[in-house]
Design a protein around this motif. Structure first.
Motif, PDB file in Angstrom:
ATOM      1  N   GLU A  38       9.119 -12.142  -2.134  1.00 53.17           N
ATOM      2  CA  GLU A  38       9.216 -12.515  -0.690  1.00 53.17           C
ATOM      3  C   GLU A  38       7.787 -12.018  -0.258  1.00 53.17           C
ATOM      4  OE1 GLU A  38      12.303 -11.042   1.853  1.00 53.17           O
ATOM      5  OE2 GLU A  38      13.742 -11.141  -0.016  1.00 53.17           O
ATOM      6  N   ASN A  39       7.502 -12.483   1.145  1.00 42.91           N
ATOM      7  CA  ASN A  39       6.535 -11.983   1.788  1.00 42.91           C
ATOM      8  C   ASN A  39       5.220 -12.526   1.740  1.00 42.91           C
ATOM      9  OD1 ASN A  39       5.627 -10.128   3.795  1.00 42.91           O
ATOM     10  ND2 ASN A  39       5.055  -8.504   2.513  1.00 42.91           N
ATOM     11  N   PHE A  40       5.005 -13.624   0.472  1.00 47.27           N
ATOM     12  CA  PHE A  40       3.913 -14.207   0.633  1.00 47.27           C
ATOM     13  C   PHE A  40       3.540 -15.087   1.830  1.00 47.27           C
ATOM     14  CE2 PHE A  40       4.308 -14.192  -4.140  1.00 47.27           C
ATOM     15  CZ  PHE A  40       3.028 -13.267  -4.260  1.00 47.27           C
ATOM     16  N   SER A  41       2.351 -15.593   2.238  1.00 51.14           N
ATOM     17  CA  SER A  41       2.043 -16.393   3.292  1.00 51.14           C
ATOM     18  C   SER A  41       1.092 -17.507   2.801  1.00 51.14           C
ATOM     19  CB  SER A  41       1.394 -15.656   4.366  1.00 51.14           C
ATOM     20  OG  SER A  41       0.267 -14.960   3.724  1.00 51.14           O
ATOM     21  N   TYR A  57      -8.673 -13.258   4.635  1.00 48.56           N
ATOM     22  CA  TYR A  57      -7.596 -12.250   4.718  1.00 48.56           C
ATOM     23  C   TYR A  57      -6.429 -12.818   4.171  1.00 48.56           C
ATOM     24  CZ  TYR A  57      -4.131  -9.164   6.953  1.00 48.56           C
ATOM     25  OH  TYR A  57      -3.301  -8.337   7.056  1.00 48.56           O
ATOM     26  N   LEU A  58      -6.093 -13.921   4.432  1.00 50.04           N
ATOM     27  CA  LEU A  58      -4.683 -14.341   3.999  1.00 50.04           C
ATOM     28  C   LEU A  58      -4.632 -14.581   2.373  1.00 50.04           C
ATOM     29  CD1 LEU A  58      -3.900 -17.279   6.515  1.00 50.04           C
ATOM     30  CD2 LEU A  58      -2.598 -15.201   6.469  1.00 50.04           C
ATOM     31  N   ARG A  61      -4.573 -11.010   1.157  1.00 47.83           N
ATOM     32  CA  ARG A  61      -3.081 -10.406   1.306  1.00 47.83           C
ATOM     33  C   ARG A  61      -2.118 -10.823   0.489  1.00 47.83           C
ATOM     34  NH1 ARG A  61       1.533 -12.155   3.419  1.00 47.83           N
ATOM     35  NH2 ARG A  61       2.768 -10.564   4.503  1.00 47.83           N
ATOM     36  N   MET A 104      -7.829  -4.095   7.267  1.00 46.13           N
ATOM     37  CA  MET A 104      -6.855  -4.776   7.981  1.00 46.13           C
ATOM     38  C   MET A 104      -5.464  -4.932   7.144  1.00 46.13           C
ATOM     39  SD  MET A 104      -9.215  -8.020   9.164  1.00 46.13           S
ATOM     40  CE  MET A 104     -10.370  -8.277   8.100  1.00 46.13           C
ATOM     41  N   SER A 107      -2.397  -2.275   7.880  1.00 42.60           N
ATOM     42  CA  SER A 107      -1.513  -2.352   8.689  1.00 42.60           C
ATOM     43  C   SER A 107      -0.025  -2.776   8.192  1.00 42.60           C
ATOM     44  CB  SER A 107      -1.742  -3.431   9.920  1.00 42.60           C
ATOM     45  OG  SER A 107      -1.945  -4.576   9.703  1.00 42.60           O
ATOM     46  N   GLU A 108      -0.354  -3.486   7.072  1.00 43.50           N
ATOM     47  CA  GLU A 108       1.179  -3.843   6.410  1.00 43.50           C
ATOM     48  C   GLU A 108       1.305  -2.873   5.094  1.00 43.50           C
ATOM     49  OE1 GLU A 108       2.666  -8.068   6.487  1.00 43.50           O
ATOM     50  OE2 GLU A 108       0.690  -8.565   6.943  1.00 43.50           O
ATOM     51  N   ASP A 109       0.539  -2.116   5.098  1.00 42.73           N
ATOM     52  CA  ASP A 109       0.616  -1.085   3.714  1.00 42.73           C
ATOM     53  C   ASP A 109       0.344  -1.802   2.426  1.00 42.73           C
ATOM     54  OD1 ASP A 109       1.613   1.088   5.266  1.00 42.73           O
ATOM     55  OD2 ASP A 109       3.607   0.401   5.224  1.00 42.73           O
TER      56      ASP A 109
ATOM     57  N   GLY C 128       3.769 -17.837   9.048  1.00 37.45           N
ATOM     58  CA  GLY C 128       3.034 -17.554   7.850  1.00 37.45           C
ATOM     59  C   GLY C 128       2.753 -18.719   6.891  1.00 37.45           C
ATOM     60  N   LEU C 129       3.194 -19.864   7.233  1.00 36.91           N
ATOM     61  CA  LEU C 129       3.209 -20.904   6.475  1.00 36.91           C
ATOM     62  C   LEU C 129       2.427 -22.081   7.375  1.00 36.91           C
ATOM     63  CD1 LEU C 129       6.480 -21.058   4.412  1.00 36.91           C
ATOM     64  CD2 LEU C 129       4.147 -20.061   4.025  1.00 36.91           C
ATOM     65  N   SER C 155       9.336 -17.984   0.492  1.00 35.30           N
ATOM     66  CA  SER C 155       8.683 -16.718   0.583  1.00 35.30           C
ATOM     67  C   SER C 155       7.739 -16.814   1.723  1.00 35.30           C
ATOM     68  CB  SER C 155       7.832 -16.575  -0.700  1.00 35.30           C
ATOM     69  OG  SER C 155       7.239 -15.232  -0.666  1.00 35.30           O
ATOM     70  N   LYS C 156       7.878 -15.804   2.759  1.00 38.06           N
ATOM     71  CA  LYS C 156       7.267 -15.862   3.960  1.00 38.06           C
ATOM     72  C   LYS C 156       7.163 -14.404   4.432  1.00 38.06           C
ATOM     73  CE  LYS C 156      10.850 -17.441   6.907  1.00 38.06           C
ATOM     74  NZ  LYS C 156      11.182 -18.324   8.083  1.00 38.06           N
ATOM     75  N   PRO C 157       6.019 -14.345   5.467  1.00 40.61           N
ATOM     76  CA  PRO C 157       6.006 -12.666   5.598  1.00 40.61           C
ATOM     77  C   PRO C 157       7.177 -12.082   6.254  1.00 40.61           C
ATOM     78  CG  PRO C 157       4.159 -13.958   6.559  1.00 40.61           C
ATOM     79  CD  PRO C 157       4.882 -14.962   5.950  1.00 40.61           C
ATOM     80  N   LYS C 158       7.502 -10.981   5.851  1.00 39.12           N
ATOM     81  CA  LYS C 158       8.761 -10.401   6.082  1.00 39.12           C
ATOM     82  C   LYS C 158       8.715  -9.630   7.624  1.00 39.12           C
ATOM     83  CE  LYS C 158       9.054  -7.584   2.348  1.00 39.12           C
ATOM     84  NZ  LYS C 158       9.501  -6.713   1.160  1.00 39.12           N
TER      85      LYS C 158
END
Lengths: 287, 658, 175
Positions: A38-41, A57-58, A61, A104, A107-109, C128-129, C155-158
Motif C-alpha cells: 500500500e501507500n505508493f503514489s 520527490y514523488l 517517495r 521532505m 514528514s512521512e517517516d 496520489g494518482l 495502492s495509494k498514499p495512506k
C-alpha cells in the motif's frame, strides 16, 4: 520463488487492467512472486512539465517505500520505470539533492537510501527469468505469427541513465517472442513514439502519431503489435479506433501486452489474461 | 656543497606579479651554505646566464639553485650555464616557483611563503648533490621505420637519401597503406597511385632500404642510439626470391572469388593466394593460411593448383615464421589510422543496409582497379545509383564516440562528389549533409567552391537516422539554412566515419614504450614545438598514428621526423643521461623485485663470487624512471641525483622539519 | 554594452539563462552551451513534423538568453518526451530537458497551463494518482470494474494529509 515488490503506477491500476491481470497470471508460473504494497503514489513523470522537483520527490517517495520491503521493485510501466531510474540516478550522484529530498520525506517517516533495484517487465523476463526458463512453460507456441515489437521511448532512452535495453537496437522483446514461437522482424518505425504523453494537451497530434505507427505496422505485414507499457497500449489498443479516424484510415492491428502473449503461449485462460479488455481486433489472431 | 648561489627569476611578471622576489632573495641569502643570492628579470636571457657565470667565479660557488620555471623548460639551459662556468652540470637544482607556485596561487603572501620553502628545499638538496659524469655511447647509424604507408615511405626515402641504412617494416603483404586504396586525391585530383607508385618503386630500388613486408615488430629494447629490434617475418608460403609476381597462382586458386578482399574493403573477393593490388611492392604472391585449403586441411584437390601452375616452383607450404634481429639508432613510427566502424552509430544503418557504405568503400568502387572495375554501383543490386547522399561527421566531433575532427572527411566527401559527377554524369543527384565544411588547407576552399558549382545539394544539418522504407533508403535532415525538414530518398548513402587509431596501436605503444593520448593516438612530446618527437628519446612519429591528417601533412611530418631522426644518426656518439639507477651491492639481497618492475629490461641479476645474487643496472637501457628505486625493499637501489637522502632533505624542508 | 533582438527588442535574460543551466547541470549533468547547432535533434524530432518543434532552435535561443520568447510560446508544450534528441546528441546536450525547464518556468510565471495537466495535478494532490479508478469496457461492450476482475485494492498514499502537505510546500520551491 523469487520475490519482487510490484509498483503498479497510475495508468495500469486505474484502467489498463489487462496488463495487471496478465502480469499477475504469468509471473507466478515463471517462479516470480509479486508482493503488493500500500501507500505508493504516482511516479511524477506525467507532471514533470509542471514541476520537475515534484516528479523527483514523488519518485523518491516510491523508492523509499519500496526500500522498506527489501525486494527489488518491479515496475511494469515504462514511464514510471524511467522516472524512478532517473530519480535514482540523480539522488545517487548528488548528495545535496538527496538530503534535501530526504528532509521532505521525513514528514512521512520515509528515507531514500539508494538500496532498491528497479526492473521492468522486459528485463525481468529476459535477464532475471531468462529465455530458457520461459521456453519450458510454452504449451501453445505462437507459430506463424509475425509480431512487431514496440518498446516505448521511456524504456529505451536515454542510455545515459541506464535503460534495460539497447537504445538503438533493442532486441530483448524479440528474444522473448521467439521463445514463444512467434516470428519477429526489424522495421524502420520500430523506435517511433506512440504519442502517449501528448494526449493530455494535444490529443489530435498524439493520435496522429499513434495512427501513423499502426499504419506502418500494417504495411509491413505484421499480424500484431506487442507493447510493454500501459501508456503505449492505451494509445495503440484502447484508442486505435480514434487514431484511425485521426489519420483517416481503417486500422485493424491486434495489439497485445507482451505478458498477454506469454499467457496465451503458456496455455492460460484468455479471460484471466484480460484479453477481453483489449479493444483492438485481437480475435483476428487464432492463437 | 657549502658555497651555494641562489638565482631567482622574475620571469617578467609571470613570477614577480605573485611572488615577492626580493623577499625570496633576502630569505635565500640567509640559508646555511648560501653565499650569494640574486634576482634578475629573465634568468634564461644572456644577461641572466652571465650573472650566474660571473657569480660562480667571483664567489667560488660549488652548487647552484635557480628558482624559475619548470625544469622541463630550462633545466638544460642552466646546466649548460654552470658547465660553461667550470662546474659540473649536475650540481644544479631548479626550484619551480612558476608552474608549481606563481601560476597556481592567487594570494601573493602565501605564494611568496611557498616560493621561499621551495628554494629552501632546493638548497638543502644541492648541499648533498654529487658531481655526475655523462657516459658516451656510440650511435648505430641505422633507422627502423614502422609502417609502409605514405608517411613511412617518405621517412624511409628521406633517411636513406641522407645515407643511413633503413629497415622498413610493413604488416601487410605490400607497402602503400591507405593511400594505395584511394582513387584520386584532393584538392588537385591527382591519381593516388600515379603519385604513390613511383615512391614505392624508389623504396624497392634504394640500396639503403631493407624492406620487411608482411612482417611485424615484436620487441624493442635499448635506448636512443642503440635500439635492439626483433621483427617477425610472417610466412607467405611463397619463396620470396623465386616468385616473379606473374599471378598465375592467383588465377587458379580453388578459393578464388571466395575470400573477402580487405584491400577492397571487403566489397570484392579474392582467393587464398593473392596479390593485394597490381602495383604491390614487393610484387609477390601471399598465401592466406586462414583460407588456404591445403594449409587448413592438408588437401587441395588432387594437388594444390597453385603449386601445379607455378613455373618458378615458388610455392612452399613448409615455410615458418622467421625472427629477424637488428640494431638501430632511431625509430620512426608511421603506422597510420583506421576508420571508425560506423555500426557504432547504429541509427545510420551501416550494419543493416547494404547500400549504406563508407567513404573508403566508395573509393574502392570508384577506382578502376577496384572490385567493380570502376563501375559505381549500389552493393545491394549492382545498379547505378540515381542519387547518392553523404553524411559527414559520423562519429566525429561526437562526445559519445570520437570527440575530435577527422580533418579529412569534408574534403573527401567533396572530392568524391566531384568524381561521382564525373563518372555518373549530370543526372545523378548528389546530396551532402554536413555540420560545418572545414576546407582549411591550401587550395581547399577553392576546391569547395568548385564542388558547389557542380550541382551539389548541400544540407546544413545532421540526419538523425537512415531508414529503409519500402521504396528505398530515406533520410530526414533538418536544413538550418532554409529552416526546413527535408526527406531525402536516395539509392546510396555514404558515411564519412571518424578517423581512429589503428586497432593494434596499444600493443605497439607498449612494445616501443611510446605513450598514447586519451584519444589513443601516439602522443607527441610537445604539441607545438616537438610534434614529431615522443617522450621516448630517439623514437619519432609521423602521419596519422599521431592524429588525423591529410596526405600533404603526413608527408611533411614524415620528412620532419626523418630530419629529427637524422640529427641523432649523424652524430658518432651521444652523451647518456647520468640520472639513472645504481645498486649498493652491500644492501642488495637479490630479491629481484626491481627486475619485475622495470619496463625497460634494464636490470639483471648477477651471481657474485659467494654465489649470492645481486641486481645490476644495464646503464645503456636505464631511462631513470625510478620505478625500481621505489620498489626496492632494502634501499639498495638508488637513483643518481635523486638519492634517498637528497630527496628526504627536500621533504624535511617542505614538511617543516628543517 | 548590450545585445538586442531587433525584431522583438528583447535583450538576453542572463540570470534566467544561468538558472536554467544550473538546473540542467544539477539534474542531467549537462551544459547546454556545448550545442553546436548540428540539428541532429530536429532531424529526428518526433514532434517536429506535426507540431514544428525545433529543438536546436530552442538551444540557440537559450544560448542567446531569449527565454521569454520561448516561455511565452505554445511550441514548448509540443514535446512528446521521446528522448531521441538527448540520446543522439553528439555534444551530450539535452533539448528535452531544456524544454521541461522552460515549461516549469512558464508555470511558475503564471502562464496558463494547457490541456488536462491541472486536473491531473489536482488528482495527484487529492488521491496520489493521476486519475481515479476507471470503469472500462470489454470488446463486446460490457462494463468492467477493477473489483470485478479480482484485482486487489489500488495502492495509494495512506495518509493523504501528510502527503498533501509536502506537495503543497514543494510547489513553490526551486530546483
Amino acid at each position: 520463488m523469487k520475490k519482487y515488490t510490484l509498483y503498479p503506477g497510475c495508468v495500469m491500476q486505474t484502467e489498463q487492467y489487462g496488463y495487471e491481470l496478465s502480469i499477475r497470471e504469468v509471473f507466478p508460473v515463471l517462479g516470480v512472486e509479486l508482493v503488493d504494497v500500500e501507500n505508493f503514489s504516482c511516479c511524477g513523470e506525467p507532471v514533470k512539465s509542471i514541476n520537475q522537483l515534484l516528479t523527483l520527490y514523488l519518485s523518491a517517495r516510491n523508492l523509499a517505500i519500496a526500500e522498506q520491503q527489501g525486494f527489488d521493485l518491479f515496475v511494469p510501466c515504462s514511464v514510471c520505470h524511467f522516472a524512478l531510474s532517473e530519480c535514482k540516478n540523480i539522488l545517487d550522484n548528488d548528495g545535496g539533492m538527496r538530503s534535501r529530498v530526504n528532509e521532505m520525506l521525513a514528514s512521512e517517516d520515509l528515507e531514500y537510501k539508494g538500496k532498491v533495484g528497479v526492473v521492468h517487465t522486459v528485463d525481468l523476463l529476459y535477464d532475471h527469468v531468462g529465455v530458457k526458463e520461459i521456453k519450458k512453460h510454452v504449451k501453445k507456441p505462437l507459430k506463424g505469427l509475425k509480431i512487431a515489437s514496440h518498446y516505448g521511448c521511456h524504456l529505451v532512452r536515454p542510455s545515459e541513465i541506464g535503460r534495460p535495453v539497447d537504445s538503438e537496437n533493442p532486441m530483448k522483446i524479440e528474444a522473448v517472442l521467439e521463445a514463444l514461437g512467434a516470428e519477429t522482424m526489424d522495421y524502420a518505425e520500430k523506435l517511433d513514439c506512440c504519442g502517449g504523453l501528448l494526449l493530455v494537451n494535444l490529443p489530435e497530434s498524439a493520435l496522429t502519431k499513434t495512427g501513423q505507427k499502426l499504419q506502418a505496422v500494417e504495411e509491413h505485414g505484421f499480424d500484431g503489435l506487442v507493447t510493454v507499457c500501459p501508456w503505449c497500449q492505451r494509445m495503440f489498443d484502447s484508442r486505435q479506433k480514434k487514431a484511425g479516424e485521426t489519420v483517416a484510415a481503417k486500422l485493424e492491428v491486434p495489439v497485445f501486452y507482451l505478458t498477454q502473449l506469454l499467457g496465451l503461449a503458456f496455455g492460460l485462460d484468455e479471460r484471466k489474461l484480460g484479453l477481453d479488455l483489449n479493444l483492438s481486433p485481437v480475435d483476428k489472431l487464432k492463437v | 656543497m657549502d658555497r651555494i648561489g641562489v638565482f631567482v627569476c622574475h620571469c617578467g611578471v609571470n613570477i614577480a606579479a605573485t611572488v615577492d622576489v626580493d623577499e625570496v632573495v633576502d630569505f635565500a641569502g640567509k640559508l646555511d651554505g648560501v653565499v650569494v643570492s640574486k634576482s634578475y628579470k629573465y634568468m634564461c636571457s644572456d644577461n641572466g646566464a652571465n650573472l650566474i657565470k660571473e657569480s660562480i667565479k667571483k664567489f667560488k660557488l660549488d652548487g647552484v639553485v635557480v628558482a624559475s620555471c619548470s625544469p622541463q623548460m630550462h633545466e638544460h639551459t642552466f646546466r649548460r650555464v654552470v658547465e660553461e662556468a667550470g662546474l659540473n652540470p649536475f650540481v644544479l637544482e631548479i626550484a619551480n616557483i612558476r608552474e608549481q607556485c606563481s601560476w597556481v596561487h592567487p594570494d601573493r603572501k602565501e605564494a611568496t611563503e611557498k616560493a621561499k620553502l621551495l628554494v629552501k628545499g632546493a638548497v638543502a638538496k644541492v648541499r648533498l648533490l654529487e658531481p655526475l659524469v655523462r657516459e658516451k655511447v656510440k650511435v648505430t647509424p641505422k633507422a627502423l621505420v614502422v609502417g609502409g604507408g605514405i608517411a613511412g615511405i617518405q621517412a624511409s626515402l628521406d633517411l636513406s637519401e641522407k645515407g643511413f641504412h633503413v629497415y622498413l617494416v610493413e604488416k601487410e603483404p605490400s607497402i602503400g597503406g591507405r593511400m594505395a586504396q584511394l582513387d584520386k586525391t584532393f584538392p588537385t585530383l591527382d591519381c593516388a597511385s600515379c603519385i604513390l607508385t613511383p615512391k614505392m618503386m624508389d623504396v624497392k630500388n634504394h640500396p639503403n632500404i631493407e624492406l620487411f613486408a608482411y612482417s611485424e615488430v615484436v620487441s624493442v629494447d635499448g635506448s636512443i642510439g642503440n635500439y635492439r629490434v626483433k621483427v617477425v617475418r610472417k610466412p607467405r608460403y611463397v619463396d620470396f626470391d623465386k616468385c616473379t609476381g606473374c599471378g598465375d597462382c592467383v588465377n587458379v586458386c580453388r578459393m578464388k572469388g571466395k575470400v573477402p578482399d580487405e584491400f577492397n574493403m571487403n566489397l570484392g573477393k579474392r582467393g587464398a593466394v593473392y596479390i593485394p593490388f597490381p602495383q604491390a611492392i614487393p610484387l609477390k604472391a601471399t598465401i592466406d593460411p586462414e583460407q588456404c585449403l591445403f594449409l587448413r586441411y592438408g588437401k587441395c584437390g588432387r594437388s594444390p593448383a597453385c603449386q601445379d601452375v607455378c613455373e618458378a616452383e615458388a610455392i612452399d607450404f613448409t615455410q615458418r615464421e622467421e625472427l629477424v634481429e637488428f640494431e638501430v639508432g632511431v625509430i620512426v613510427v608511421a603506422t597510420g589510422y583506421d576508420l571508425l566502424d560506423p555500426s557504432a552509430l547504429y541509427e545510420y544503418g551501416y550494419s543493416r543496409y547494404k547500400d549504406v557504405i563508407t567513404t573508403l568503400e566508395l573509393e574502392r568502387l570508384i577506382s578502376s582497379s577496384g572490385p567493380t572495375g570502376g563501375e559505381i554501383v549500389c552493393p545491394s543490386d549492382q545498379r547505378k545509383p540515381g542519387s547518392v547522399t553523404f553524411v559527414l561527421c559520423v562519429g566525429s566531433r561526437d562526445e559519445t564516440v570520437c570527440t575530435w575532427c577527422c580533418r579529412v572527411g569534408c574534403m573527401t566527401a567533396l572530392k568524391q562528389a566531384y568524381l561521382l559527377r564525373e563518372h555518373l554524369g549530370d543526372d545523378v543527384e548528389i546530396n551532402i549533409c554536413y555540420t560545418d565544411i572545414r576546407s582549411f588547407g591550401k587550395r581547399y576552399e577553392e576546391f569547395y567552391r568548385r564542388i558547389r558549382g557542380v550541382k551539389t545539394n548541400f544540407f546544413r544539418g545532421r540526419p538523425s537516422e537512415v531508414k529503409e522504407k519500402k521504396d528505398g533508403l530515406t533520410i530526414d535532415v533538418f536544413d538550418t539554412m532554409t529552416n526546413k525538414l527535408f526527406e531525402i530518398k536516395t539509392d546510396l548513402v555514404v558515411l564519412v566515419p571518424a578517423v581512429v587509431p589503428r586497432n593494434d596501436s596499444s600493443d605497439l605503444g607498449k612494445i616501443l614504450h611510446v605513450s598514447r593520448g586519451a584519444d589513443g593516438f601516439f602522443l607527441e612530446a610537445h604539441p607545438k614545438l616537438k610534434p614529431m618527437d615522443t617522450f621516448t628519446d630517439g623514437i619519432f612519429i609521423a602521419g596519422c598514428c599521431q592524429g588525423p591528417k591529410d596526405i600533404q601533412d603526413s608527408v611533411a611530418q614524415a620528412s620532419g621526423a626523418a630530419s629529427r631522426a637524422a640529427n641523432i644518426l649523424s652524430k658518432e656518439e651521444l652523451e647518456a643521461e647520468p640520472l639513472i639507477a645504481f645498486v649498493d651491492e652491500d644492501f642488495c639481497s637479490g630479491c629481484a623485485t626491481c627486475v619485475s618492475v622495470c619496463s625497460f629490461n634494464a636490470i639483471e641479476l648477477m651471481k657474485k663470487e659467494d654465489n649470492k645474487y645481486v641486481a645490476r643496472v644495464v646503464e645503456a637501457l636505464c631511462k631513470g624512471c625510478g620505478s625500481c628505486v621505489a620498489a626496492c625493499p632494502s634501499g639498495a637501489m638508488q637513483q643518481k641525483g635523486f638519492k634517498d637522502d637528497q630527496i628526504l632533505a627536500v621533504v624535511d624542508v617542505l614538511g617543516g622539519e628543517a | 554594452m548590450s545585445i538586442k533582438d531587433l525584431t522583438s527588442m528583447a535583450e538576453a535574460q542572463v540570470e534566467l539563462r544561468e538558472e536554467i543551466n544550473n538546473r540542467l547541470l544539477r539534474l542531467q549533468n549537462e551544459l547546454s552551451d556545448y550545442c553546436f547547432q548540428c540539428a541532429k535533434c530536429t532531424s529526428g524530432c518526433e514532434a517536429h513534423k506535426l507540431l514544428e518543434l525545433e529543438p536546436h532552435k530552442i538551444m540557440a535561443l537559450l544560448k542567446r538568453g531569449l527565454i521569454d520568447e520561448m516561455v511565452n510560446s505554445d511550441v514548448i508544450w509540443t514535446c512528446m518526451s521521446c528522448f531521441k534528441c538527448r540520446e543522439r546528441c553528439p555534444q551530450k546536450v539535452s533539448p528535452v530537458d531544456v524544454l521541461f525547464a522552460l515549461k516549469n518556468l512558464a508555470v511558475m510565471g503564471g502562464k496558463q497551463i494547457p490541456g488536462n495537466y491541472t486536473s491531473m495535478l489536482q488528482s495527484i494532490l487529492s488521491m496520489g494518482l493521476i486519475q481515479d479508478v476507471q470503469e472500462v469496457q470489454t470488446r463486446d461492450m460490457k462494463t468492467r470494474r477493477r473489483e470485478d476482475l479480482g484485482l486487489p485494492r489500488v495502492s495509494k498514499p495512506k495518509d493523504a494529509s501528510k502527503f498533501q502537505m509536502v506537495l503543497t510546500k514543494l510547489a513553490v520551491e526551486k530546483v
